[in-house]
Design a protein around this motif. Structure first.
Motif, PDB file in Angstrom:
ATOM      1  N   ASP A 153      50.731 -37.703 -22.130  1.00 21.68           N
ATOM      2  CA  ASP A 153      51.979 -38.266 -21.610  1.00 21.68           C
ATOM      3  C   ASP A 153      52.487 -39.395 -22.501  1.00 21.68           C
ATOM      4  O   ASP A 153      53.697 -39.526 -22.724  1.00 21.68           O
ATOM      5  N   LEU A 154      51.581 -40.228 -23.024  1.00 22.32           N
ATOM      6  CA  LEU A 154      51.987 -41.296 -23.936  1.00 22.32           C
ATOM      7  C   LEU A 154      52.599 -40.722 -25.208  1.00 22.32           C
ATOM      8  O   LEU A 154      53.594 -41.238 -25.714  1.00 22.32           O
ATOM      9  N   GLU A 155      52.018 -39.660 -25.726  1.00 22.78           N
ATOM     10  CA  GLU A 155      52.537 -39.029 -26.938  1.00 22.78           C
ATOM     11  C   GLU A 155      53.938 -38.473 -26.688  1.00 22.78           C
ATOM     12  O   GLU A 155      54.831 -38.626 -27.516  1.00 22.78           O
ATOM     13  N   ASN A 175      40.699 -43.419  -4.690  1.00 20.20           N
ATOM     14  CA  ASN A 175      39.361 -42.836  -4.681  1.00 20.20           C
ATOM     15  C   ASN A 175      39.459 -41.337  -4.883  1.00 20.20           C
ATOM     16  O   ASN A 175      40.398 -40.699  -4.411  1.00 20.20           O
ATOM     17  N   VAL A 176      38.478 -40.788  -5.554  1.00 23.50           N
ATOM     18  CA  VAL A 176      38.419 -39.357  -5.802  1.00 23.50           C
ATOM     19  C   VAL A 176      37.090 -38.860  -5.263  1.00 23.50           C
ATOM     20  O   VAL A 176      36.065 -39.503  -5.440  1.00 23.50           O
ATOM     21  N   SER A 177      37.108 -37.723  -4.590  1.00 20.57           N
ATOM     22  CA  SER A 177      35.854 -37.142  -4.122  1.00 20.57           C
ATOM     23  C   SER A 177      35.729 -35.721  -4.665  1.00 20.57           C
ATOM     24  O   SER A 177      36.732 -35.054  -4.927  1.00 20.57           O
ATOM     25  N   PHE A 178      34.498 -35.297  -4.851  1.00 21.40           N
ATOM     26  CA  PHE A 178      34.202 -33.983  -5.390  1.00 21.40           C
ATOM     27  C   PHE A 178      33.265 -33.258  -4.444  1.00 21.40           C
ATOM     28  O   PHE A 178      32.445 -33.874  -3.772  1.00 21.40           O
ATOM     29  N   ALA A 238      37.049 -37.321 -15.653  1.00 24.10           N
ATOM     30  CA  ALA A 238      37.530 -38.510 -16.365  1.00 24.10           C
ATOM     31  C   ALA A 238      38.133 -38.129 -17.714  1.00 24.10           C
ATOM     32  O   ALA A 238      39.178 -38.665 -18.108  1.00 24.10           O
ATOM     33  N   GLU A 239      37.498 -37.194 -18.413  1.00 23.16           N
ATOM     34  CA  GLU A 239      38.045 -36.756 -19.707  1.00 23.16           C
ATOM     35  C   GLU A 239      39.398 -36.079 -19.533  1.00 23.16           C
ATOM     36  O   GLU A 239      40.304 -36.274 -20.341  1.00 23.16           O
ATOM     37  N   ASP A 240      39.548 -35.285 -18.475  1.00 27.09           N
ATOM     38  CA  ASP A 240      40.842 -34.652 -18.195  1.00 27.09           C
ATOM     39  C   ASP A 240      41.914 -35.691 -17.902  1.00 27.09           C
ATOM     40  O   ASP A 240      43.054 -35.569 -18.361  1.00 27.09           O
ATOM     41  N   LEU A 241      41.552 -36.730 -17.132  1.00 31.82           N
ATOM     42  CA  LEU A 241      42.510 -37.807 -16.842  1.00 31.82           C
ATOM     43  C   LEU A 241      42.948 -38.514 -18.127  1.00 31.82           C
ATOM     44  O   LEU A 241      44.137 -38.786 -18.326  1.00 31.82           O
TER      45      LEU A 241
END
Length: 93
Positions: A85-87, A3-6, A75-78
């Protein structure tokens, strides 16, 4: 997945009030930010129409849009980090 909270800062006017919006009558009203911080509000009533609802249903569209934008950017940053990392891993094969 974890979970992430802001934390979202709600802007106040020069007198320390922030604007809320009634989910029923759609009228705006203000609440003093220090009163909000000092208590744990669960339910709230609209001072205009008098109807009661959960406090989080009184957030204005401006506050909701700000929260959505913060979550979207996170979410875009993730996704960017994941593909980056895949690249890197692809290049090391």
């Amino acid at each position: 997945m974890s979970n992430v909270s802001f934390s979202i800062n709600i802007p106040t006017d020069s007198n320390g009030y922030f604007t809320l919006n009634c989910p029923y009558c759609k009228n705006d009203f203000k609440i003093l930010s220090s009163e909000f911080k000092d208590s744990e509000i669960v339910d709230m009533y609209c001072p205009i129409c008098g109807l009661i609802a959960e406090f989080n249903s009184f957030y204005s569209d401006k506050i909701i849009n700000k929260a959505h934008n913060i979550a979207k950017n996170y979410a875009e940053d993730l996704m960017y980090q994941m593909f980056k990392d895949l690249e890197r891993n692809k290049n090391s094969w």
